[in-house]
Design a protein around this motif. Sequence first.
Motif, PDB file in Angstrom:
ATOM      1  N   GLY A   1     109.361 114.700 -57.959  1.00 45.81           N
ATOM      2  CA  GLY A   1     110.755 114.588 -58.637  1.00 45.81           C
ATOM      3  C   GLY A   1     111.776 114.400 -57.979  1.00 45.81           C
ATOM      4  N   GLU A   2     111.452 115.576 -57.014  1.00 43.26           N
ATOM      5  CA  GLU A   2     112.936 115.212 -56.219  1.00 43.26           C
ATOM      6  C   GLU A   2     112.433 114.512 -55.066  1.00 43.26           C
ATOM      7  N   MET A   3     111.716 113.803 -54.770  1.00 39.25           N
ATOM      8  CA  MET A   3     111.534 112.242 -54.033  1.00 39.25           C
ATOM      9  C   MET A   3     112.254 111.667 -54.826  1.00 39.25           C
ATOM     10  N   TYR A   4     111.879 111.697 -56.026  1.00 40.71           N
ATOM     11  CA  TYR A   4     111.748 110.193 -56.656  1.00 40.71           C
ATOM     12  C   TYR A   4     114.335 110.299 -56.675  1.00 40.71           C
ATOM     13  N   LEU A   5     114.487 111.237 -57.127  1.00 38.95           N
ATOM     14  CA  LEU A   5     116.011 111.645 -57.447  1.00 38.95           C
ATOM     15  C   LEU A   5     116.522 111.010 -55.482  1.00 38.95           C
ATOM     16  N   GLU A   6     116.273 111.247 -54.677  1.00 35.59           N
ATOM     17  CA  GLU A   6     116.173 111.312 -53.339  1.00 35.59           C
ATOM     18  C   GLU A   6     116.540 109.414 -53.522  1.00 35.59           C
ATOM     19  N   THR A   7     115.274 109.321 -54.234  1.00 29.05           N
ATOM     20  CA  THR A   7     115.068 107.608 -53.752  1.00 29.05           C
ATOM     21  C   THR A   7     116.452 107.037 -54.377  1.00 29.05           C
ATOM     22  N   ILE A   8     116.304 107.007 -55.599  1.00 27.42           N
ATOM     23  CA  ILE A   8     117.671 106.782 -56.244  1.00 27.42           C
ATOM     24  C   ILE A   8     118.729 107.088 -55.883  1.00 27.42           C
ATOM     25  N   LEU A   9     118.688 108.439 -55.415  1.00 28.34           N
ATOM     26  CA  LEU A   9     120.318 108.628 -54.343  1.00 28.34           C
ATOM     27  C   LEU A   9     120.299 107.068 -53.657  1.00 28.34           C
ATOM     28  N   ILE A  10     119.674 107.292 -52.627  1.00 29.57           N
ATOM     29  CA  ILE A  10     119.638 106.707 -51.401  1.00 29.57           C
ATOM     30  C   ILE A  10     119.989 104.678 -51.789  1.00 29.57           C
ATOM     31  N   LEU A  11     119.219 104.468 -52.796  1.00 28.85           N
ATOM     32  CA  LEU A  11     119.907 103.399 -53.596  1.00 28.85           C
ATOM     33  C   LEU A  11     120.923 102.641 -54.247  1.00 28.85           C
ATOM     34  N   SER A  12     121.100 103.970 -55.199  1.00 25.40           N
ATOM     35  CA  SER A  12     122.123 103.864 -56.024  1.00 25.40           C
ATOM     36  C   SER A  12     123.459 103.462 -54.610  1.00 25.40           C
ATOM     37  N   LYS A  13     123.700 104.063 -53.480  1.00 29.17           N
ATOM     38  CA  LYS A  13     124.335 103.152 -52.316  1.00 29.17           C
ATOM     39  C   LYS A  13     124.590 102.466 -51.801  1.00 29.17           C
ATOM     40  N   GLU A  14     123.076 101.817 -52.155  1.00 30.55           N
ATOM     41  CA  GLU A  14     123.325 100.476 -51.356  1.00 30.55           C
ATOM     42  C   GLU A  14     122.870  99.157 -52.693  1.00 30.55           C
ATOM     43  N   LYS A  15     122.910  99.607 -54.046  1.00 26.18           N
ATOM     44  CA  LYS A  15     123.275  98.894 -55.504  1.00 26.18           C
ATOM     45  C   LYS A  15     124.224  99.898 -56.673  1.00 26.18           C
TER      46      LYS A  15
ATOM     47  N   ARG B   1     130.768 114.431 -55.172  1.00 25.98           N
ATOM     48  CA  ARG B   1     131.895 114.716 -54.961  1.00 25.98           C
ATOM     49  C   ARG B   1     131.979 113.244 -54.216  1.00 25.98           C
ATOM     50  N   ASN B   2     130.410 113.358 -53.066  1.00 26.77           N
ATOM     51  CA  ASN B   2     130.898 112.435 -51.478  1.00 26.77           C
ATOM     52  C   ASN B   2     130.451 110.840 -52.271  1.00 26.77           C
ATOM     53  N   CYS B   3     129.576 111.065 -53.488  1.00 27.26           N
ATOM     54  CA  CYS B   3     128.761 109.648 -53.827  1.00 27.26           C
ATOM     55  C   CYS B   3     129.216 108.423 -53.658  1.00 27.26           C
ATOM     56  N   GLY B   4     128.375 107.546 -53.599  1.00 27.08           N
ATOM     57  CA  GLY B   4     128.441 106.170 -52.904  1.00 27.08           C
ATOM     58  C   GLY B   4     127.887 105.608 -54.577  1.00 27.08           C
ATOM     59  N   GLY B   5     129.002 104.467 -54.540  1.00 28.04           N
ATOM     60  CA  GLY B   5     128.123 103.704 -55.462  1.00 28.04           C
ATOM     61  C   GLY B   5     127.025 104.033 -56.566  1.00 28.04           C
ATOM     62  N   GLY B   6     126.865 104.287 -57.522  1.00 31.83           N
ATOM     63  CA  GLY B   6     125.731 103.793 -58.712  1.00 31.83           C
ATOM     64  C   GLY B   6     125.881 104.839 -59.213  1.00 31.83           C
ATOM     65  N   CYS B   7     126.794 106.069 -58.460  1.00 36.33           N
ATOM     66  CA  CYS B   7     126.439 107.683 -59.647  1.00 36.33           C
ATOM     67  C   CYS B   7     127.173 107.318 -61.092  1.00 36.33           C
ATOM     68  N   VAL B   8     126.955 108.616 -61.311  1.00 40.92           N
ATOM     69  CA  VAL B   8     127.831 108.760 -62.984  1.00 40.92           C
ATOM     70  C   VAL B   8     129.202 109.527 -62.051  1.00 40.92           C
TER      71      VAL B   8
END
Length: 82
Positions: free
Chosen positions: A7-21, A75-82
Amino acid sequence: MHLQESGEMYLETILILSKEKPSVRAVDIGEYMHFSKPSVSRAVGLLKNGGFHTVDVYTPHGIDRAFDCFGGTARNCGGGCV
């Protein structure tokens, strides 16, 4: 809720992708992780049931957990974060 390593791996992937898309789709997660659509659907469902995901928007709790696992702060979250 206790989150397994997968589950942590999925969240990490979502975080990485949310910075790109601007939004992350299940198909994007599957392609990035080289997992099948059914595997991604099941994992996303478990994240939803655990309070880390609602519909197509990740909750602040889910994003915070991704940052805890991957490093940084929401707070440092890139695009795609809530």
